[in-house]
Design an enzyme around this catalytic site. Structure first.
Site, PDB file in Angstrom:
ATOM      1  N   HIS A  49       0.840  -1.191   0.000  1.00 28.78           N
ATOM      2  CA  HIS A  49       0.000   0.000   0.000  1.00 28.78           C
ATOM      3  C   HIS A  49       0.880   1.247   0.000  1.00 28.78           C
ATOM      4  CE1 HIS A  49       0.400  -0.720   4.493  1.00 28.78           C
ATOM      5  NE2 HIS A  49       0.947   0.455   4.308  1.00 28.78           N
TER       6      HIS A  49
HETATM    7  P1  TYD Z   1      -2.050  -3.362   7.553  1.00 32.09           P
HETATM    8  O1  TYD Z   1      -1.907  -1.918   7.213  1.00 32.09           O
HETATM    9  O2  TYD Z   1      -2.782  -4.221   6.584  1.00 32.09           O
HETATM   10  O3  TYD Z   1      -0.631  -4.015   7.852  1.00 32.09           O
HETATM   11  P2  TYD Z   1       0.666  -4.054   6.893  1.00 32.09           P
HETATM   12  O4  TYD Z   1       0.862  -2.694   6.333  1.00 32.09           O
HETATM   13  O5  TYD Z   1       1.794  -4.435   7.803  1.00 32.09           O
HETATM   14  O6  TYD Z   1       0.432  -5.059   5.824  1.00 32.09           O
HETATM   15  O7  TYD Z   1      -2.756  -3.430   8.975  1.00 32.09           O
HETATM   16  C1  TYD Z   1      -3.204  -4.643   9.525  1.00 32.09           C
HETATM   17  C2  TYD Z   1      -4.401  -4.358  10.414  1.00 32.09           C
HETATM   18  O8  TYD Z   1      -4.031  -3.534  11.507  1.00 32.09           O
HETATM   19  C3  TYD Z   1      -5.527  -3.641   9.678  1.00 32.09           C
HETATM   20  O9  TYD Z   1      -6.761  -4.208  10.106  1.00 32.09           O
HETATM   21  C4  TYD Z   1      -5.446  -2.228  10.184  1.00 32.09           C
HETATM   22  C5  TYD Z   1      -4.843  -2.378  11.579  1.00 32.09           C
HETATM   23  N1  TYD Z   1      -4.025  -1.218  11.959  1.00 32.09           N
HETATM   24  C6  TYD Z   1      -4.466  -0.387  12.978  1.00 32.09           C
HETATM   25  O10 TYD Z   1      -5.548  -0.583  13.559  1.00 32.09           O
HETATM   26  N2  TYD Z   1      -3.694   0.693  13.331  1.00 32.09           N
HETATM   27  C7  TYD Z   1      -2.512   0.945  12.727  1.00 32.09           C
HETATM   28  O11 TYD Z   1      -1.824   1.948  13.076  1.00 32.09           O
HETATM   29  C8  TYD Z   1      -2.056   0.073  11.677  1.00 32.09           C
HETATM   30  C9  TYD Z   1      -0.756   0.330  10.974  1.00 32.09           C
HETATM   31  C10 TYD Z   1      -2.850  -1.001  11.330  1.00 32.09           C
END
Ligand code: TYD
Length: 136
Positions: A49
């Site tokens: 992303h």
């Molecule tokens: P995600 O952004 O998909 O993780 P990565 O970038 O490591 O692949 O986030 C995973 C889950 O965590 C998603 O449901 C959103 C949640 N999340 C939060 O609640 N707060 C945060 O600050 C972050 C980064 C993620």
């Protein structure tokens, strides 16, 4: 080095007891810190992303992993494995995290609270917005 990303080299305070790195917002970290999160025991690639507004610094405090970055024009990558280095990820840079060692812990500092609407999770949508930004 791409102008969308940069490696920060933090000062290490070392003595016979070990090493310490201290970070403050708007000092060692080039923004005011609004949020901290960390990821560990990563068994598969993550990220995939970009953020519309958020800036981040990623620190690999343990182990190693590979960070792929893409600003819509160029792609580049880093193998992060030094706890005293931080990788700045500016807004509108697609980020993927791969090849984690089992002991990898990634500490992430961000300048915004969590907001899902700040995420671009669709690569084609990211490319479109990045192209518009690069035209300006
Ligand atoms: P995600 O952004 O998909 O993780 P990565 O970038 O490591 O692949 O986030 C995973 C889950 O965590 C998603 O449901 C959103 C949640 N999340 C939060 O609640 N707060 C945060 O600050 C972050 C980064 C993620």
């Amino acid at each position: 080095m791409n102008n969308h990303s940069d490696l920060l080299d933090f000062r290490v305070i070392a003595d016979t007891r070990g090493k310490l790195v201290a970070l403050e917002g708007d000092k060692e970290i080039p923004f005011s810190i609004a949020r901290i999160f960390y990821i560990y025991t990563c068994a598969a690639s993550r990220g995939f992303h970009a953020h519309i507004q958020t800036h981040q610094v990623i620190i690999c405090v343990s182990g190693a992993c590979t960070i792929f970055l893409d600003d819509g024009k160029q792609r580049w990558q880093y193998r992060l494995q030094q706890p005293h280095q931080g990788l700045v990820i500016k807004s509108m840079v697609w980020c993927e995290m791969h090849d984690f060692t089992p002991d990898c812990v990634l500490l992430v500092l961000a300048d915004t609270p969590y907001d899902e609407s700040d995420y671009l999770r669709d690569y084609d949508e990211f490319l479109q917005l990045a192209a518009q930004k690069n035209e300006r």
